[in-house]
Design a protein around this motif. Structure first.
Motif, mmCIF file in Angstrom:
data_model
loop_
_atom_site.group_PDB
_atom_site.id
_atom_site.type_symbol
_atom_site.label_atom_id
_atom_site.label_comp_id
_atom_site.label_asym_id
_atom_site.label_seq_id
_atom_site.Cartn_x
_atom_site.Cartn_y
_atom_site.Cartn_z
ATOM 1 N N THR A 210 0.827 -1.210 0.000
ATOM 2 C CA THR A 210 0.000 0.000 0.000
ATOM 3 C C THR A 210 0.860 1.258 0.000
ATOM 4 O OG1 THR A 210 -0.114 -0.049 2.426
ATOM 5 C CG2 THR A 210 -1.890 -1.145 1.232
ATOM 6 N N LEU A 211 2.173 1.079 0.176
ATOM 7 C CA LEU A 211 3.098 2.206 0.258
ATOM 8 C C LEU A 211 3.853 2.402 -1.060
ATOM 9 C CD1 LEU A 211 4.210 4.339 2.239
ATOM 10 C CD2 LEU A 211 5.938 2.666 2.939
ATOM 11 N N PHE A 212 4.502 1.337 -1.525
ATOM 12 C CA PHE A 212 5.248 1.382 -2.779
ATOM 13 C C PHE A 212 4.419 0.655 -3.843
ATOM 14 C CE2 PHE A 212 8.467 1.693 0.527
ATOM 15 C CZ PHE A 212 9.239 2.766 0.093
ATOM 16 N N LEU A 213 3.770 1.421 -4.696
ATOM 17 C CA LEU A 213 2.860 0.848 -5.675
ATOM 18 C C LEU A 213 3.499 0.784 -7.058
ATOM 19 C CD1 LEU A 213 -0.560 2.497 -4.753
ATOM 20 C CD2 LEU A 213 0.531 0.447 -3.799
ATOM 21 N N THR A 214 3.126 -0.260 -7.803
ATOM 22 C CA THR A 214 3.610 -0.445 -9.170
ATOM 23 C C THR A 214 2.516 -0.082 -10.157
ATOM 24 O OG1 THR A 214 5.016 -2.296 -8.459
ATOM 25 C CG2 THR A 214 4.550 -2.116 -10.816
ATOM 26 N N ASP A 215 2.853 0.725 -11.148
ATOM 27 C CA ASP A 215 1.986 0.913 -12.303
ATOM 28 C C ASP A 215 2.575 0.041 -13.407
ATOM 29 O OD1 ASP A 215 1.134 2.985 -10.612
ATOM 30 O OD2 ASP A 215 0.472 4.174 -12.323
ATOM 31 N N PRO A 216 1.992 -1.127 -13.668
ATOM 32 C CA PRO A 216 2.626 -2.108 -14.566
ATOM 33 C C PRO A 216 3.067 -1.513 -15.895
ATOM 34 C CG PRO A 216 0.704 -3.062 -13.496
ATOM 35 C CD PRO A 216 0.695 -1.601 -13.162
ATOM 36 N N GLY A 217 4.334 -1.780 -16.224
ATOM 37 C CA GLY A 217 4.880 -1.316 -17.483
ATOM 38 C C GLY A 217 5.220 0.162 -17.525
ATOM 39 N N GLN A 218 4.933 0.877 -16.442
ATOM 40 C CA GLN A 218 5.160 2.329 -16.454
ATOM 41 C C GLN A 218 6.171 2.769 -15.399
ATOM 42 O OE1 GLN A 218 1.693 4.920 -17.187
ATOM 43 N NE2 GLN A 218 0.459 3.064 -17.000
ATOM 44 N N GLY A 219 5.907 2.449 -14.137
ATOM 45 C CA GLY A 219 6.811 2.912 -13.091
ATOM 46 C C GLY A 219 6.252 2.647 -11.710
ATOM 47 N N TYR A 220 6.645 3.498 -10.764
ATOM 48 C CA TYR A 220 6.294 3.295 -9.360
ATOM 49 C C TYR A 220 5.891 4.625 -8.737
ATOM 50 C CZ TYR A 220 8.763 -1.103 -10.100
ATOM 51 O OH TYR A 220 9.164 -2.319 -10.587
ATOM 52 N N ARG A 221 5.150 4.508 -7.642
ATOM 53 C CA ARG A 221 4.793 5.704 -6.886
ATOM 54 C C ARG A 221 4.837 5.381 -5.387
ATOM 55 N NH1 ARG A 221 0.080 8.035 -9.215
ATOM 56 N NH2 ARG A 221 0.262 6.639 -11.003
ATOM 57 N N LEU A 222 5.188 6.395 -4.598
ATOM 58 C CA LEU A 222 5.204 6.271 -3.147
ATOM 59 C C LEU A 222 3.963 6.966 -2.623
ATOM 60 C CD1 LEU A 222 6.528 5.647 -0.393
ATOM 61 C CD2 LEU A 222 7.859 7.754 -0.665
ATOM 62 N N VAL A 223 3.087 6.191 -1.995
ATOM 63 C CA VAL A 223 1.833 6.738 -1.466
ATOM 64 C C VAL A 223 2.071 7.113 -0.010
ATOM 65 C CG1 VAL A 223 -0.605 6.314 -1.045
ATOM 66 C CG2 VAL A 223 0.516 5.288 -3.033
ATOM 67 N N ALA A 224 2.405 8.376 0.220
ATOM 68 C CA ALA A 224 2.716 8.853 1.566
ATOM 69 C C ALA A 224 2.536 10.365 1.594
ATOM 70 C CB ALA A 224 4.147 8.482 1.950
ATOM 71 N N GLN A 225 2.400 10.897 2.812
ATOM 72 C CA GLN A 225 2.276 12.338 2.996
ATOM 73 C C GLN A 225 3.637 12.926 3.281
ATOM 74 O OE1 GLN A 225 -0.537 14.286 2.705
ATOM 75 N NE2 GLN A 225 -1.485 12.411 1.891
ATOM 76 N N ARG A 226 3.987 13.940 2.530
ATOM 77 C CA ARG A 226 5.250 14.643 2.789
ATOM 78 C C ARG A 226 5.027 15.682 3.877
ATOM 79 N NH1 ARG A 226 9.279 17.391 -1.713
ATOM 80 N NH2 ARG A 226 10.653 18.431 -0.243
ATOM 81 N N SER A 227 5.946 15.726 4.836
ATOM 82 C CA SER A 227 5.858 16.699 5.911
ATOM 83 C C SER A 227 7.134 17.514 5.960
ATOM 84 C CB SER A 227 5.628 16.000 7.255
ATOM 85 O OG SER A 227 6.812 15.343 7.676
ATOM 86 N N ALA A 228 7.146 18.511 6.824
ATOM 87 C CA ALA A 228 8.326 19.365 6.973
ATOM 88 C C ALA A 228 9.335 18.750 7.928
ATOM 89 C CB ALA A 228 7.916 20.745 7.471
ATOM 90 N N GLY A 229 9.056 17.589 8.438
ATOM 91 C CA GLY A 229 9.970 16.944 9.363
ATOM 92 C C GLY A 229 9.580 17.228 10.793
#
Length: 229
Positions: A210-229
């Motif tokens: 659910t975090l590192f997702l594959t788009d078959p034949g295309q690439g990858y996406r990271l499903v997460a919220q970016r914060s300021a730390g």
């Protein structure tokens, strides 16, 4: 002024790098062997190291490993070793980037700038969070459900590229070129191997990520919220 340590036993390369770096406003010191390089680092910590692997005394990997035992400074490998195994070993040993000889000067300068920028204190912290996972890319610290998780330098490089575009698709070609270099673009099996490792370490159910997702034949996406730390 950014301080660069060039470690190479080829006088022609050292001279060329020194001229080009100084012309771009860098402070440069050189070392022709591994022991001299380590001595320079102890006397004055560089902002970035350009390191050859084929040194006359200590192997460049040994120098890299000794640096990593004590320092987090960026290291760009500049080597005539073209084999994939050599590149993977260097990156997994802590190198931030790998450039092969012969090289284009502008490409190397861009790699040096990127390595310095990633570790610059002035750069805003890059932290992403999702489902109990915290990835502090700036400090290279990962946690899953509060427990620390060790990632290799190559895994961190992949995480960084994905985290900077969190939620968006990053193509296979872009990932390969940013992590392994501009000469790559078709080695999709590299990505399958490393993404599988990341899922095993960070996903609650690696078989159903659910975090590192594959788009078959295309690439990858990271499903997460970016914060300021």
């Amino acid at each position: 002024m950014t301080f660069v340590l060039v470690v190479d036993d080829d006088p022609a390369i050292v001279r060329t790098l020194g001229i080009n770096l100084r012309a771009r406003g860098y402070d440069v010191e050189t070392a022709a062997d591994g022991r001299s390089a380590l001595q320079v680092v102890e006397e004055r910590l560089p902002d970035v190291v350009i390191l050859d692997l084929g040194l006359p005394d200590l192997d460049g990997l040994s120098v890299l490993q000794r640096l990593r035992e004590r320092h987090a400074l960026p290291v760009v490998i500049l080597s005539a070793r073209h084999q994939t195994d050599d590149k993977v070993e260097a990156l997994d040993s802590g190198a931030d980037d790998y450039v092969t000889k012969p090289f284009e000067m502008e490409e190397l300068m861009a790699r040096v700038r990127a390595a310095v920028r990633r570790t610059s204190a002035g750069e805003p912290p890059l932290v992403v969070e999702a489902e109990g996972v915290v990835l502090d890319v700036t400090e290279r610290h990962a946690e899953r459900d509060g427990a620390p998780v060790r990632l290799t330098p190559t895994e961190w490089h992949l995480v960084e590229v994905l985290a900077r575009r969190a939620g968006h698709l990053v193509s296979q070609q872009d990932l390969l070129r940013e992590v392994w270099g501009p000469g790559y673009g078709r080695e999709s099996h590299y990505l399958r191997v490393y993404l599988a490792q990341l899922r095993r370490k960070l996903e609650a159910d690696p078989a159903n990520p659910t975090l590192f997702l594959t788009d078959p034949g295309q690439g990858y996406r990271l499903v997460a919220q970016r914060s300021a730390g």
